[in-house]
Design a protein around this motif. Structure first.
Motif: not given
Length: 424
Positions: A47-51, A315-335
């Protein structure tokens, strides 16, 4: 049996998501926890490590209430003490009374007990304890209790912040951010603010055909002055429900942003609107990293090539690792589908990323280029564009809603119900 387990997992995920939405950021306080079991110490540490607790100072000790009593005989008490206890009722209440003798006025106490007993609960609260939780508890449950102590649970929720960031420059992250934000404002009839954080090269003003004199640079330069009145002056209104915090888009000075200044500005904005879209530039500094990691939702936009794949994966791995209590990032494939350009297939891209794309936006230079030149959104200029359903899908995912296709057999009633769902 497997169906029941799957259903239970879905229910648990839904409960966690609701708790995550209710847990608000905790103010700058000191918290000291005294646990008896390593499992509970781990829960507090997670909990202490949460944003949401990024402004707090948390320390974890072992030994339970007895260790707390000994510790505070010689040390001042913090803003909040968390006590875990497995002691019998009489012994625990006696130790709690001893702890009260050393507590400074204003110190709050949360007790995590292992006995589900109403009489004990009443006795604990009668002694001035703020909350009694029954073990086992999850990090999100602890965060919600902390949030309720320092935020009014009945108050209007703070705005939801979603950050759009490109895996590489020029992949359309800003365009998607602007179109999704416009869609939320139009479909939900809810106020949305787009914060264009690319101060020298931001395009929010151009995309909405606006040329504001003031904007986000003025707020970030003196964040302590920003209040509701000044915010209203600095925002540029683009429609009934959409405003932009425009970037100056000028090179007459250098922009070295402070992470703390960005936090202060964002705190004021999210107190005043339900949705805040962050258009994060493609760079990696202390403040951009903090904006991404502290957002409620993160959307990574990537094109289907090798450099994008590498960056998006990092970026995906970093965000997911740093935010244990949140949904993983959304990936949008563009162009996707640029003529004569070699591309990584969508299947291979998703496989390497370890996640499915939340939306796939095909390359359409005519529609996107014309919309940009006109200062219009895609749906305004070309309602039947293939990009419109993908943009709607992202908007619905960010707002926790889902578009329902009206059933022809249900006639007018189906249409009415659909509108009611969208307005909820």
């Amino acid at each position: 049996m497997s169906r029941e387990l799957a259903r239970l997992e879905e229910v648990e995920e839904a409960v966690d998501e609701r708790i995550s939405d209710r847990a608000r950021p905790i103010p700058r306080i000191s918290i000291q926890a005294f646990c008896e079991r390593p499992e509970m110490a781990d829960v507090v540490q997670v909990a202490a490590e949460d944003r949401r607790l990024m402004k707090t100072h948390v320390s974890v000790h072992m030994g339970g209430v007895q260790a707390a009593v000994a510790h505070y005989q010689e040390s001042p008490t913090p803003n909040l003490i968390i006590i875990e206890s497995t002691l019998a009722q009489r012994e625990f209440l006696a130790e709690l009374d001893r702890l009260a003798e050393s507590c400074d006025s204003g110190t709050k106490v949360i007790v995590i007990g292992h006995t589900n007993d109403v009489a004990l609960y009443r006795e604990v609260l009668r002694r001035g304890v703020s909350e009694y939780l029954i073990a086992p508890i999850a990090p999100l449950q602890l965060m919600e209790s902390l949030s309720n102590l320092y935020n009014d649970p009945q108050a209007d929720p703070v705005g939801s912040v979603y950050a759009f960031v490109g895996a590489k420059g020029g992949v359309g992250s800003s365009t998607i951010c602007h179109n999704v934000s416009w869609t939320i404002s139009e479909m939900m009839k809810q106020s949305v603010v787009i914060a264009d954080l690319d101060l020298p090269f931001g395009t929010a003003g151009l995309d909405f055909n606006q040329d504001p004199v003031q904007g986000i640079a003025d707020a970030i330069s003196t964040p302590e002055r920003l209040d509701e009145v000044l915010l209203d002056r600095l925002l540029t209104k683009c429609s009934e429900y959409l405003s932009i915090f425009a970037a100056p888009g000028a090179l007459d000075r250098e922009y070295d942003l402070s992470a703390d200044a960005c936090d202060l500005v964002l705190d004021v904005v999210r107190q005043n609107v339900p949705y805040v879209g962050l258009d994060v530039p493609h760079m990696w500094t202390e403040w951009t990293k903090r904006m991404v990691l502290n957002a409620d939702s993160v959307i990574i936009t990537a094109a289907p090539d090798l450099a994008n794949l590498r960056n998006a994966k990092n970026m995906f791995d970093l965000v997911k690792q740093a935010r244990h209590n949140d949904k993983p990032p959304m990936l949008v494939l563009s162009m996707v589908g640029v003529p004569k350009r070699p591309e990584i297939s969508i299947k291979d891209f998703e496989s390497a990323m370890g996640t499915k794309a939340s939306a796939i936006i095909e390359f359409d230079c005519e529609v996107f280029g014309q919309a940009a030149n006109n200062g219009q959104m895609i749906e305004e200029m070309a309602p039947k564009s293939k990009a419109v359903p993908a943009i709607h899908e992202i908007a619905m995912a960010l707002t926790g809603r889902r578009e329902h296709k009206s059933d022809k057999a249900s006639g007018g009633l189906g249409s009415i119900l659909e509108k009611l769902r969208l307005k909820r």
